[in-house]
Motif scaffolding. Structure first.
Motif, PDB file in Angstrom:
ATOM      1  N   SER A  35      14.293 -23.358 -22.194  1.00 35.64           N
ATOM      2  CA  SER A  35      14.179 -22.403 -21.095  1.00 35.64           C
ATOM      3  C   SER A  35      15.057 -22.527 -20.080  1.00 35.64           C
ATOM      4  N   PHE A  38      17.218 -19.564 -20.125  1.00 36.35           N
ATOM      5  CA  PHE A  38      16.840 -18.626 -19.879  1.00 36.35           C
ATOM      6  C   PHE A  38      17.326 -18.121 -18.461  1.00 36.35           C
ATOM      7  N   THR A  39      17.246 -18.971 -17.591  1.00 35.08           N
ATOM      8  CA  THR A  39      17.408 -19.027 -16.086  1.00 35.08           C
ATOM      9  C   THR A  39      18.560 -19.531 -15.547  1.00 35.08           C
ATOM     10  N   ASP A  40      19.613 -19.985 -16.290  1.00 35.42           N
ATOM     11  CA  ASP A  40      20.580 -20.735 -15.709  1.00 35.42           C
ATOM     12  C   ASP A  40      21.414 -19.671 -15.106  1.00 35.42           C
ATOM     13  N   SER A  63      19.883 -10.436 -18.812  1.00 30.58           N
ATOM     14  CA  SER A  63      18.492 -10.802 -19.078  1.00 30.58           C
ATOM     15  C   SER A  63      18.042  -9.985 -20.265  1.00 30.58           C
ATOM     16  N   GLN A 153       8.307 -24.499 -18.577  1.00 30.14           N
ATOM     17  CA  GLN A 153       8.016 -24.117 -17.166  1.00 30.14           C
ATOM     18  C   GLN A 153       9.099 -25.220 -16.391  1.00 30.14           C
ATOM     19  N   ALA A 156      12.697 -23.930 -17.214  1.00 29.04           N
ATOM     20  CA  ALA A 156      12.965 -22.837 -16.262  1.00 29.04           C
ATOM     21  C   ALA A 156      13.316 -23.143 -14.737  1.00 29.04           C
TER      22      ALA A 156
END
Length: 185
Positions: A35, A38-40, A63, A153, A156
């Motif tokens: 995760s 996903f957000t890096d 994304s 979570q 992320a």
């Protein structure tokens, strides 16, 4: 230490608990690695737009292709986990996530980075299915699933909030490489 008779062999409950703890810890680390990738890139969007000379719409492909890859690999990942076992599929999927993450900053072009995000997504989708299946195994199945979901979570959040610090220390390429290497570790 208590001993329980399980079938034809004696099994120590403390050994069982130790094995469960190790397995769930590995799954939690896998969730963090998946995760965070996903957000890096989120905190780096403006910088990437300047570096790559692209619009915000083009940056959105980072994304989009990630989630297309995730969607494409859920069903095959489940089939592979059923056929070959969740641990093997999780291991291979984490290799994809980590390799895609490490290769992402090698060539600073939008096409290359979008393709690497697709690879990360393909690995992440299969990894999520395999890890969810592995988390259900054993006496603490519900706890394992909850721990895996919670660790997703946290990962992320780490990808969002730790990346600016990593970018300050190592530059944007180093920050993205760090998260890719975390997936390989």
């Amino acid at each position: 230490m208590s001993v329980a008779f399980t079938g034809t062999r004696l099994q120590s409950r403390s050994t069982d608990l130790l094995g469960t703890t190790v397995r769930l810890s590995i799954l939690a680390l896998a969730a963090l690695a998946i995760s965070a990738n996903f957000t890096d890139y989120g905190p780096l969007i403006l910088l990437l737009q300047r570096e790559l000379h692209v619009t915000s719409g083009a940056t959105g492909l980072l994304s989009t292709l990630l989630y297309i890859g995730i969607g494409l690999s859920y069903l095959p990942g489940g089939w592979l986990a059923d056929r070959y076992g969740s641990r093997r599929v999780l291991f291979g999927s984490l290799l994809l996530v980590g390799t895609g993450g490490c290769l992402l900053p090698v060539f600073p072009t939008l096409v290359w980075m979008v393709l690497c995000r697709l690879v990360i997504g393909l690995g992440a989708g299969a990894a999520i299915v395999a890890a969810s299946q592995a988390a259900r195994w054993g006496k603490y199945g519900a706890f394992g699933q909850g721990l895996f979901g919670g660790a997703m979570q946290v990962g992320a959040g780490l990808g969002l909030f730790a990346t600016p610090t990593l970018q300050g220390l190592f530059g944007w390429r180093g920050a993205l490489t760090f998260w890719g290497a975390f997936g390989l570790g």
